[in-house]
Design a protein around this motif. Structure first.
Motif, short mmCIF file in Angstrom:
data_model
loop_
_atom_site.label_atom_id
_atom_site.label_comp_id
_atom_site.label_asym_id
_atom_site.label_seq_id
_atom_site.Cartn_x
_atom_site.Cartn_y
_atom_site.Cartn_z
N MET A 225 0.83 -1.21 0.00
CA MET A 225 0.00 0.00 0.00
C MET A 225 0.86 1.25 0.00
O MET A 225 0.58 2.22 -0.72
N LEU A 226 1.93 1.26 0.79
CA LEU A 226 2.80 2.43 0.80
C LEU A 226 3.50 2.59 -0.54
O LEU A 226 3.65 3.72 -1.04
N LEU A 227 3.92 1.48 -1.16
CA LEU A 227 4.48 1.57 -2.50
C LEU A 227 3.47 2.15 -3.49
O LEU A 227 3.81 3.01 -4.32
N ALA A 228 2.23 1.68 -3.41
CA ALA A 228 1.20 2.18 -4.31
C ALA A 228 0.97 3.68 -4.10
O ALA A 228 0.81 4.43 -5.07
N LYS A 229 0.95 4.12 -2.84
CA LYS A 229 0.80 5.55 -2.56
C LYS A 229 1.96 6.34 -3.15
O LYS A 229 1.77 7.43 -3.71
N LEU A 230 3.16 5.82 -3.00
CA LEU A 230 4.35 6.49 -3.55
C LEU A 230 4.24 6.61 -5.06
O LEU A 230 4.47 7.68 -5.64
N TYR A 231 3.85 5.52 -5.71
CA TYR A 231 3.75 5.53 -7.17
C TYR A 231 2.57 6.36 -7.67
O TYR A 231 2.65 7.00 -8.73
N MET A 232 1.45 6.36 -6.95
CA MET A 232 0.30 7.16 -7.36
C MET A 232 0.66 8.64 -7.46
O MET A 232 0.11 9.37 -8.31
N ALA A 234 3.80 9.83 -7.97
CA ALA A 234 5.13 9.99 -8.55
C ALA A 234 5.20 11.17 -9.53
O ALA A 234 6.24 11.83 -9.63
N GLU A 235 4.12 11.45 -10.24
CA GLU A 235 4.13 12.60 -11.15
C GLU A 235 4.37 13.90 -10.38
O GLU A 235 5.05 14.80 -10.87
N VAL A 236 3.81 13.98 -9.18
CA VAL A 236 4.01 15.16 -8.34
C VAL A 236 5.42 15.15 -7.74
O VAL A 236 6.12 16.16 -7.74
N TYR A 237 5.84 14.00 -7.25
CA TYR A 237 7.09 13.92 -6.50
C TYR A 237 8.33 13.98 -7.39
O TYR A 237 9.31 14.65 -7.04
N THR A 461 -3.12 15.78 -0.41
CA THR A 461 -2.34 15.03 -1.40
C THR A 461 -3.17 14.72 -2.63
O THR A 461 -2.69 14.84 -3.76
N ASP A 462 -4.43 14.32 -2.43
CA ASP A 462 -5.32 14.04 -3.56
C ASP A 462 -5.52 15.28 -4.42
O ASP A 462 -5.42 15.22 -5.65
N LEU A 463 -5.82 16.41 -3.79
CA LEU A 463 -6.08 17.63 -4.55
C LEU A 463 -4.85 18.06 -5.34
O LEU A 463 -4.96 18.53 -6.48
N ILE A 464 -3.66 17.90 -4.77
CA ILE A 464 -2.43 18.25 -5.49
C ILE A 464 -2.26 17.33 -6.69
O ILE A 464 -1.93 17.77 -7.80
N ARG A 465 -2.47 16.03 -6.50
CA ARG A 465 -2.32 15.08 -7.60
C ARG A 465 -3.29 15.38 -8.74
O ARG A 465 -2.97 15.16 -9.92
N PHE A 466 -4.46 15.88 -8.42
CA PHE A 466 -5.46 16.22 -9.43
C PHE A 466 -5.34 17.66 -9.92
O PHE A 466 -6.17 18.12 -10.69
N GLY A 467 -4.30 18.39 -9.48
CA GLY A 467 -4.08 19.75 -9.93
C GLY A 467 -5.10 20.75 -9.44
O GLY A 467 -5.35 21.77 -10.10
N ARG A 468 -5.68 20.49 -8.25
CA ARG A 468 -6.77 21.34 -7.76
C ARG A 468 -6.45 22.06 -6.45
O ARG A 468 -7.33 22.73 -5.91
N PHE A 469 -5.26 21.91 -5.95
CA PHE A 469 -4.98 22.51 -4.63
C PHE A 469 -4.65 23.99 -4.75
O PHE A 469 -5.27 24.82 -4.09
N ASN A 493 2.03 24.07 -2.76
CA ASN A 493 2.01 22.62 -2.90
C ASN A 493 3.03 21.94 -1.98
O ASN A 493 2.98 20.72 -1.79
N LEU A 494 3.95 22.72 -1.43
CA LEU A 494 4.86 22.26 -0.39
C LEU A 494 4.77 23.20 0.80
O LEU A 494 4.47 24.39 0.64
N PHE A 495 5.05 22.67 1.98
CA PHE A 495 5.11 23.51 3.17
C PHE A 495 6.53 24.07 3.33
O PHE A 495 7.50 23.50 2.81
N PRO A 496 6.67 25.18 4.02
CA PRO A 496 8.01 25.71 4.26
C PRO A 496 8.80 24.82 5.23
O PRO A 496 8.23 24.25 6.16
N ILE A 497 10.10 24.70 5.00
CA ILE A 497 10.96 24.01 5.95
C ILE A 497 10.97 24.83 7.24
O ILE A 497 11.17 26.05 7.21
N PRO A 498 10.74 24.21 8.40
CA PRO A 498 10.70 24.98 9.66
C PRO A 498 11.98 25.77 9.90
O PRO A 498 13.09 25.29 9.63
N GLU A 499 11.82 26.96 10.42
CA GLU A 499 12.96 27.84 10.66
C GLU A 499 13.98 27.21 11.59
O GLU A 499 15.20 27.36 11.40
N GLN A 500 13.53 26.49 12.60
CA GLN A 500 14.47 25.86 13.53
C GLN A 500 15.34 24.83 12.83
O GLN A 500 16.51 24.65 13.17
#
Length: 514
Positions: A225-232, A234-237, A461-469, A493-500
């Protein structure tokens, strides 16, 4: 005991590590792992259980303890997933607004000092070095019972933590057993590097993992399941279409895993959901043995209020008046009063307004009563302040909808007839009318994923994959801090890296746009 409680009590092996304070990945210990295992080789199961618990609990000594130097109530891993996946998206909003929560629920004014971004980042980089420590020992030990299975589980849990870093922040550092204890700051690892590391880890361990090693533990189908999530995603990542690969692992789960849709949707979200044949991988909760303000307690209590509800009907002793759904979710069911879809009844409408004119007003929007702390099979009147409902991180209905999405997106070996059947199995289980082949489009799938899976940590994650976020092609209530929604920039589409984290490691660079 009705469940296998995956917690470790009284065995304080791994204590506080905070990645943003320093990037030394060697855990601070009271006893070394070698010393503990020399005294009791069977302690390995408890150690592995402690790694699982890091995704649901705040610390080893109850809900007020914390593994990291962040607030014990606010910072648990699962609470971070809900905050960053659901409250930043269209379905759910939070009204508290405390110190950065407004920025999430309105998808606006994001910055690197928001503590909620730091919480998830810290939790991931707490779990990863703990896994590294165990992996290092197991790789060099020859006399530990069930060492190979424990090693695979530790590598899976490390991969799961990295998956959330890939998805939310897009980069970080690659801490493994190979650089365990290194004092110099680790180099920045790109999204691609983290993706390929997680992929290689899962491809290596997935075929050799147990098919069934107990409720709440990772097996070969959980890893699939985690592999499938990663591959689903992959276009974004990594900018590559890997729906064919995703389909391979979805078929394994469907054809070999032995899971089945439970007859009643609510069984997946009740306190005895450990009996559901649908749940592939849960994060365990128990009102006595694994109390946390960050597991399903956060979801259940946050959607309740003693002012307008009878809390005992939901098995809860407290109502926090925090979360409400928006019409972007319940509007997908049409008229809630006439809908045949049983999922449409899982919103509390009495005393609440359909339109969320003010996201800070409790009566604007409908609270979700999808999760509850009552037993489905043995109804009783027991009420508790903490939840006993496990969180279904992965379940079969998601697999069905992922298969259909792969089919519609053109995965080479997908069967559209099978895809339609899988979708209709999800719908008719909740008395929703079956659809025809002409209805099975990407637009339908993203809406059906909301109807079925909202508040389960997938929506952003779903909305980003569908180009709707980001952008303005899809607006939802309070997107961009505007009641009817406004465009938000693509860098969201990404969060900022925390300042700390940036301050602690000069090798890390902020994500563009922040």
């Amino acid at each position: 005991m009705k469940k296998i409680f995956l917690i470790l009590t009284g065995l304080m092996i791994l204590t506080i590590v905070s990645c943003t304070d320093d990037l030394d990945t060697e855990p601070k210990v009271e006893l070394t792992l070698e010393e503990i295992l020399a005294e009791d080789p069977n302690a390995i199961e408890g150690i592995v259980s402690r790694l699982y618990a890091s995704f649901a609990l705040s610390g080893p000594n109850g809900p007020g303890s914390s593994d990291i130097s962040d607030d014990a109530g606010e910072s648990p891993f699962l609470r971070g997933i809900i905050n960053l996946q659901d409250f930043t998206a269209d379905g759910m909003k939070n009204r508290w607004g405390d110190d950065g929560l407004d920025q999430l629920t309105t998808t606006s004014n994001w910055d690197a000092n928001n503590k909620f971004f730091r919480y998830l980042y810290n939790r991931a980089y707490y779990t990863i070095p703990q896994c590294n420590n165990l992996i290092s020992i197991l790789n060099s030990s020859t006399n530990i019972p069930d060492a190979n299975e424990a090693l695979s589980e530790a590598r899976f849990l490390r991969s799961l933590a990295y998956f959330y870093l890939i998805d939310t922040f897009g980069k970080g550092v690659l801490a493994t057993e190979e650089n365990l204890g290194q004092s110099d700051p680790l180099p920045e690892a790109s999204r691609e590097e983290l993706f390929y590391f997680v992929e290689s880890e899962l491809l290596e361990i997935q075929p050799i993992m147990s098919e069934n090693n107990g409720y709440g533990r990772a097996n070969k189908y959980v890893a699939a399941m985690l592999l499938a999530k990663l591959y689903m995603n992959a276009e974004v990542y990594i900018g590559e279409d890997k729906y064919d690969q995703a389909l391979t692992y979805l078929n394994q789960i469907l054809d070999e895993g032995g899971y089945s849709l439970t007859n009643n949707f609510l069984e997946n979200f009740s306190s005895d959901n450990n009996n559901s044949p649908e749940i592939i991988f849960p994060l365990i909760a128990d009102a006595v043995n694994s109390q946390s303000y960050g597991n399903t307690t956060y979801i259940i209590n946050g959607n309740l209020s003693s002012d307008t509800m009878t809390l005992s009907d939901f098995g809860a002793a407290e109502g926090w008046q925090g979360h409400r759904a928006t019409e972007a979710w319940y509007g997908l069911f049409g008229d809630l009063t006439t809908s045949l879809d049983e999922r449409a009844s899982l919103f509390w409408t009495n005393g609440h307004n359909y339109t969320m004119t003010d996201y800070k007003e409790w009566t604007d929007g409908y609270p979700s009563i999808k999760f509850r702390n009552t037993s489905f099979n043995n109804p009783d009147n027991v009420t508790t302040s903490f939840s006993s409902t496990d969180f279904p991180l992965y379940r079969l209905a998601d697999v069905n909808l992922m298969y259909a999405e792969c089919a519609v997106r053109g995965a080479a070996e997908a069967d559209m007839t099978k895809a339609l059947s899988l979708v209709n199995a999800v719908r008719t289980r909740s008395s929703a009318p079956a659809i025809s082949m002409s209805d099975l489009t990407l637009d339908f799938i993203i809406d059906e994923r909301a109807r079925e899976l909202n508040l389960e940590g997938h929506r952003r994650t779903d909305l980003i994959r569908f180009g709707r976020f980001t952008g303005s092609s899809y607006l939802w209530p309070w997107k961009g801090n505007v009641q009817n929604g406004a465009s938000i920039p693509d860098h969201y589409n990404l969060f900022p890296i925390p300042e700390q984290a940036l301050s602690a490691n000069p090798n890390l660079q902020q994500n563009p746009g922040y």
